[in-house]
Design a protein around this motif. Structure first.
Motif, PDB file in Angstrom:
ATOM      1  N   HIS A 108      -2.004  10.908  15.139  1.00 12.78           N
ATOM      2  CA  HIS A 108      -2.673  10.569  13.972  1.00 12.78           C
ATOM      3  C   HIS A 108      -4.395  11.209  14.170  1.00 12.78           C
ATOM      4  O   HIS A 108      -4.700  11.210  15.247  1.00 12.78           O
ATOM      5  CB  HIS A 108      -3.030   8.914  13.984  1.00 12.78           C
ATOM      6  CG  HIS A 108      -1.712   8.501  13.262  1.00 12.78           C
ATOM      7  ND1 HIS A 108      -1.338   8.754  11.779  1.00 12.78           N
ATOM      8  CD2 HIS A 108      -0.743   7.785  13.702  1.00 12.78           C
ATOM      9  CE1 HIS A 108      -0.374   8.059  11.683  1.00 12.78           C
ATOM     10  NE2 HIS A 108       0.304   7.244  12.894  1.00 12.78           N
ATOM     11  N   ASP A 109      -4.730  11.580  13.129  1.00 14.20           N
ATOM     12  CA  ASP A 109      -6.323  11.985  13.313  1.00 14.20           C
ATOM     13  C   ASP A 109      -6.999  10.497  13.190  1.00 14.20           C
ATOM     14  O   ASP A 109      -6.475   9.673  12.317  1.00 14.20           O
ATOM     15  CB  ASP A 109      -6.588  12.524  11.819  1.00 14.20           C
ATOM     16  CG  ASP A 109      -8.148  13.101  11.606  1.00 14.20           C
ATOM     17  OD1 ASP A 109      -8.870  12.249  12.343  1.00 14.20           O
ATOM     18  OD2 ASP A 109      -8.366  13.852  10.904  1.00 14.20           O
ATOM     19  N   SER A 111      -9.634   9.542  12.271  1.00 18.14           N
ATOM     20  CA  SER A 111     -10.289   9.117  11.099  1.00 18.14           C
ATOM     21  C   SER A 111      -9.580   8.066  10.103  1.00 18.14           C
ATOM     22  O   SER A 111      -9.952   7.308   9.507  1.00 18.14           O
ATOM     23  CB  SER A 111     -10.870  10.210  10.367  1.00 18.14           C
ATOM     24  OG  SER A 111      -9.837  10.892   9.771  1.00 18.14           O
ATOM     25  N   GLU A 112      -8.130   8.294  10.514  1.00 17.88           N
ATOM     26  CA  GLU A 112      -7.408   7.475   9.822  1.00 17.88           C
ATOM     27  C   GLU A 112      -7.535   5.965   9.909  1.00 17.88           C
ATOM     28  O   GLU A 112      -6.896   5.167   9.105  1.00 17.88           O
ATOM     29  CB  GLU A 112      -5.664   8.015   9.814  1.00 17.88           C
ATOM     30  CG  GLU A 112      -5.401   9.141   9.286  1.00 17.88           C
ATOM     31  CD  GLU A 112      -3.923   9.663   9.448  1.00 17.88           C
ATOM     32  OE1 GLU A 112      -3.226   9.369   8.517  1.00 17.88           O
ATOM     33  OE2 GLU A 112      -3.606   9.936  10.776  1.00 17.88           O
ATOM     34  N   LEU A 113      -8.122   5.571  10.988  1.00 17.48           N
ATOM     35  CA  LEU A 113      -8.163   4.262  11.617  1.00 17.48           C
ATOM     36  C   LEU A 113      -9.518   3.659  10.955  1.00 17.48           C
ATOM     37  O   LEU A 113      -9.607   2.545  10.892  1.00 17.48           O
ATOM     38  CB  LEU A 113      -8.417   4.193  13.188  1.00 17.48           C
ATOM     39  CG  LEU A 113      -6.943   3.990  13.850  1.00 17.48           C
ATOM     40  CD1 LEU A 113      -6.251   5.478  13.861  1.00 17.48           C
ATOM     41  CD2 LEU A 113      -7.329   4.002  15.356  1.00 17.48           C
ATOM     42  N   ARG A 121      -9.900   0.548   2.270  1.00 18.48           N
ATOM     43  CA  ARG A 121      -8.507   0.558   2.023  1.00 18.48           C
ATOM     44  C   ARG A 121      -7.657  -0.602   2.788  1.00 18.48           C
ATOM     45  O   ARG A 121      -8.185  -1.085   3.876  1.00 18.48           O
ATOM     46  CB  ARG A 121      -7.796   1.750   2.992  1.00 18.48           C
ATOM     47  CG  ARG A 121      -6.533   2.278   2.338  1.00 18.48           C
ATOM     48  CD  ARG A 121      -5.874   3.209   3.236  1.00 18.48           C
ATOM     49  NE  ARG A 121      -7.106   4.507   3.080  1.00 18.48           N
ATOM     50  CZ  ARG A 121      -6.779   5.649   3.981  1.00 18.48           C
ATOM     51  NH1 ARG A 121      -5.905   5.720   4.519  1.00 18.48           N
ATOM     52  NH2 ARG A 121      -7.682   6.811   3.669  1.00 18.48           N
ATOM     53  N   GLY A 124      -3.899   1.996   6.386  1.00 19.96           N
ATOM     54  CA  GLY A 124      -4.731   2.955   7.039  1.00 19.96           C
ATOM     55  C   GLY A 124      -4.019   4.243   7.235  1.00 19.96           C
ATOM     56  O   GLY A 124      -4.401   5.256   6.645  1.00 19.96           O
ATOM     57  N   TRP A 125      -2.765   4.115   7.277  1.00 19.00           N
ATOM     58  CA  TRP A 125      -1.892   5.426   7.475  1.00 19.00           C
ATOM     59  C   TRP A 125      -0.548   5.056   7.113  1.00 19.00           C
ATOM     60  O   TRP A 125       0.282   4.001   7.203  1.00 19.00           O
ATOM     61  CB  TRP A 125      -1.926   5.843   9.206  1.00 19.00           C
ATOM     62  CG  TRP A 125      -1.495   4.908  10.091  1.00 19.00           C
ATOM     63  CD1 TRP A 125      -0.766   4.633  10.520  1.00 19.00           C
ATOM     64  CD2 TRP A 125      -2.628   3.988  10.626  1.00 19.00           C
ATOM     65  NE1 TRP A 125      -0.870   3.593  11.639  1.00 19.00           N
ATOM     66  CE2 TRP A 125      -1.897   3.307  11.602  1.00 19.00           C
ATOM     67  CE3 TRP A 125      -4.086   3.918  10.511  1.00 19.00           C
ATOM     68  CZ2 TRP A 125      -2.714   2.373  12.220  1.00 19.00           C
ATOM     69  CZ3 TRP A 125      -4.334   2.794  10.989  1.00 19.00           C
ATOM     70  CH2 TRP A 125      -3.923   2.089  12.121  1.00 19.00           C
ATOM     71  N   ASP A 126       0.374   6.196   7.164  1.00 21.48           N
ATOM     72  CA  ASP A 126       1.822   5.819   6.858  1.00 21.48           C
ATOM     73  C   ASP A 126       2.681   5.858   8.363  1.00 21.48           C
ATOM     74  O   ASP A 126       2.573   6.636   9.202  1.00 21.48           O
ATOM     75  CB  ASP A 126       2.320   7.386   6.260  1.00 21.48           C
ATOM     76  CG  ASP A 126       3.860   7.153   5.516  1.00 21.48           C
ATOM     77  OD1 ASP A 126       4.685   6.194   6.210  1.00 21.48           O
ATOM     78  OD2 ASP A 126       4.432   7.964   5.339  1.00 21.48           O
ATOM     79  N   THR A 331     -16.593   9.103   8.048  1.00 21.81           N
ATOM     80  CA  THR A 331     -16.927   7.457   7.981  1.00 21.81           C
ATOM     81  C   THR A 331     -18.277   7.539   6.768  1.00 21.81           C
ATOM     82  O   THR A 331     -17.945   6.681   5.748  1.00 21.81           O
ATOM     83  CB  THR A 331     -17.417   6.795   9.011  1.00 21.81           C
ATOM     84  OG1 THR A 331     -16.542   6.745   9.970  1.00 21.81           O
ATOM     85  CG2 THR A 331     -17.811   5.421   8.820  1.00 21.81           C
ATOM     86  N   ASN A 334     -16.490   8.415   3.345  1.00 25.67           N
ATOM     87  CA  ASN A 334     -15.515   7.561   2.958  1.00 25.67           C
ATOM     88  C   ASN A 334     -15.698   6.479   1.963  1.00 25.67           C
ATOM     89  O   ASN A 334     -16.818   5.768   2.130  1.00 25.67           O
ATOM     90  CB  ASN A 334     -14.681   6.735   4.103  1.00 25.67           C
ATOM     91  CG  ASN A 334     -13.537   6.090   3.839  1.00 25.67           C
ATOM     92  OD1 ASN A 334     -13.503   4.736   3.849  1.00 25.67           O
ATOM     93  ND2 ASN A 334     -12.562   6.741   3.286  1.00 25.67           N
TER      94      ASN A 334
END
Length: 368
Positions: A108-109, A111-113, A121, A124-126, A331, A334
Motif C-alpha cells: 500500500h501507498d 498515504s492511503e492510511l 473518508r 481507507g483502501w481496498d 495530507t 487531501n
C-alpha cells in the motif's frame, strides 16, 4: 526484571535471535526458521526506518492540526516487519489500527492510511488489493472476522483438495485479550482448526492499564486453555519475529489449527495523540525500552556482521525523508469526497434500503 508494569514477575523470558546489543543468539530451535542473510537484514531495516519516519511524520501532522487523531507505532516496528515479511502474498492480514509497517510491506501507498485519520473518508483502501484488511478501531472486533476468513480459506482448501492452505494473520494488542470478542475468536478458531495466526503485540499498556493488571500470568499461557499452541518472543527483534511467524504459518497450513504469538514490545509514544503517557509511566521505563529499539539493533547487526557501509544507511534515510515529504504533501491536499460515497460499498450488490437512504440523503441536502 523488566521495568515495564506488564512484565513484572513473569518467569518466561521472550525468545531472542538478535539481542538489543545486536548480537546473534543461535541457542533456540527457532534459529532454524530464521533468515540470517544480509539481503533479509537490509530489507527489514529499510521497512523499519520507513515505518518510524512515517509514524513520526503523521504524529507531527496531527499536532499541526492536519489529522484528527493518530495512533503512534514507534517501538513496535520489529514484530510488524519481521512477521509481515514471513507471510505469503496470498495470506490475508487483518490488522487492528497500528500496523503501519505491515501496510507498507503489503504494497500500500502509506498515504492511503491518512484519510480515515483526517476524517475525509470512512474507510481507507481496498482490502482485496493486497490482502490487507481495513483498520478496526473497536478493540478486538476484527478477531472473529479474521477467524471467519480463515475458516473460508480452510473450506476452499478442502473443497479443492489442496495440500497447503492460505492463512490469515491477525494483529491485536494486550488490551484486546481482555475483550470477549478475542476469547470468542480463540474458541471458534480452535474448534474449527482454522488456519490463523494470532499475533498479540504486548506493548505493556492497554492505554493506561498495565498488562499485569489484566493478566497476572504471561499472556502466552492463555491460549493453552483453548488448546492453541503459543510462543513468547522478543517483539523488538525482527529476526525472531520472522522465524516465529514462519513456524506458526507452517503449523496452520498443515491443518493443525491456530497458533498464538505473544510479541513483547513497547509503545514508545502515546496510545493515541489524545493520550499523555507521562501520567502513568516513568522515564526510567521509557529509557529501558529505548535502548532496545529494533532499528538500532538491526543497524548494529548490519554493521558488525556484514560490514555494511554508511552509504546504505544514508540511502535509506534519504528515502525516508522523501516518503515524509510525500505524506505531508498528500495530507495537506487531501479533501473529503462526495457525501453520497458513504452508500457505495455497504453491500456488493444493489440493496433497496441503501438506495432509499441514498435518495433520502439527497433530499436532505447531501449531494448524490
Amino acid at each position: 526484571m523488566h521495568p515495564q508494569s506488564g512484565l513484572k514477575g513473569e518467569a518466561m523470558e521472550p525468545i531472542q535471535l538478535l539481542d538489543h546489543h545486536g548480537v546473534v543468539r543461535d541457542d533456540h530451535e527457532l534459529f532454524s526458521w530464521a533468515d540470517m542473510s544480509v539481503e533479509f537484514a537490509k530489507t527489514a531495516y529499510r521497512y523499519l526506518v520507513r515505518a518510524r519516519a512515517f509514524d513520526e511524520e503523521a504524529r507531527l501532522l496531527q499536532r499541526q492540526g492536519e489529522l484528527a487523531l493518530w495512533p503512534p507505532a514507534s517501538g513496535q516496528e520489529g514484530i510488524q516487519v519481521g512477521s509481515a515479511l514471513a507471510c505469503a502474498p496470498s495470506d490475508m492480514i487483518i490488522p487492528s489500527y497500528r500496523e503501519h509497517a505491515i501496510a507498507d510491506i503489503r504494497g500500500h501507498d502509506l498515504s492511503e492510511l491518512i484519510p480515515v485519520f483526517r476524517a475525509t473518508r470512512h474507510g481507507g483502501w481496498d482490502p482485496r488489493a493486497h490482502n490487507f484488511g481495513l483498520y478496526t478501531f473497536v478493540i478486538a472486533a476484527h478477531l472473529p472476522h479474521a477467524v471467519g476468513r480463515a475458516m473460508a480459506f480452510d473450506f476452499d482448501a478442502r473443497r479443492k483438495a489442496r495440500a497447503e492452505r492460505d492463512a490469515v494473520v491477525t494483529y491485536f494488542g494486550d488490551g484486546a485479550t481482555s475483550q470477549g470478542d478475542a476469547n470468542e475468536a480463540f474458541v471458534f478458531a480452535a474448534s474449527a482448526k482454522a488456519p490463523i495466526v494470532f499475533i498479540c503485540q504486548n506493548n505493556g499498556w492497554a492505554i493506561s492499564v498495565p498488562t499485569a493488571v489484566q493478566s497476572p500470568q504471561p499472556l502466552v499461557y492463555r491460549p493453552a486453555g483453548f488448546g492453541i499452541p503459543a510462543l513468547r518472543i522478543d517483539g523488538n527483534d525482527p529476526l525472531v519475529s520472522y522465524a516465529a511467524t514462519r513456524k506458526a504459518l507452517a503449523h496452520v497450513r498443515a491443518g493443525n489449527g491456530p497458533y498464538f504469538i505473544e510479541a513483547v514490545t513497547y509503545r514508545m509514544g502515546a496510545h493515541t495523540t489524545s493520550d499523555d503517557p507521562s501520567r502513568y509511566r516513568t522515564k526510567e521505563e521509557e529509557d529501558y525500552w529505548r535502548r532496545r529499539c529494533p532499528i538500532s539493533r538491526m543497524r548494529t547487526y548490519l554493521r558488525e556482521y556484514f560490514n555494511v557501509g554508511e552509504d546504505f544507511f544514508t540511502e535509506i534515510d534519504d528515502q525516508a525523508r522523501e516518503l515524509c515529504e510525500h505524506i505531508r504533501s498528500f495530507t495537506r491536499a487531501n479533501q473529503p469526497g462526495q457525501p453520497a460515497t458513504i452508500f457505495d460499498h455497504v453491500y456488493t450488490t444493489s440493496h433497496l434500503q441503501v438506495e432509499r437512504d441514498r435518495v433520502r440523503a439527497g433530499q436532505m441536502g447531501g449531494e448524490v
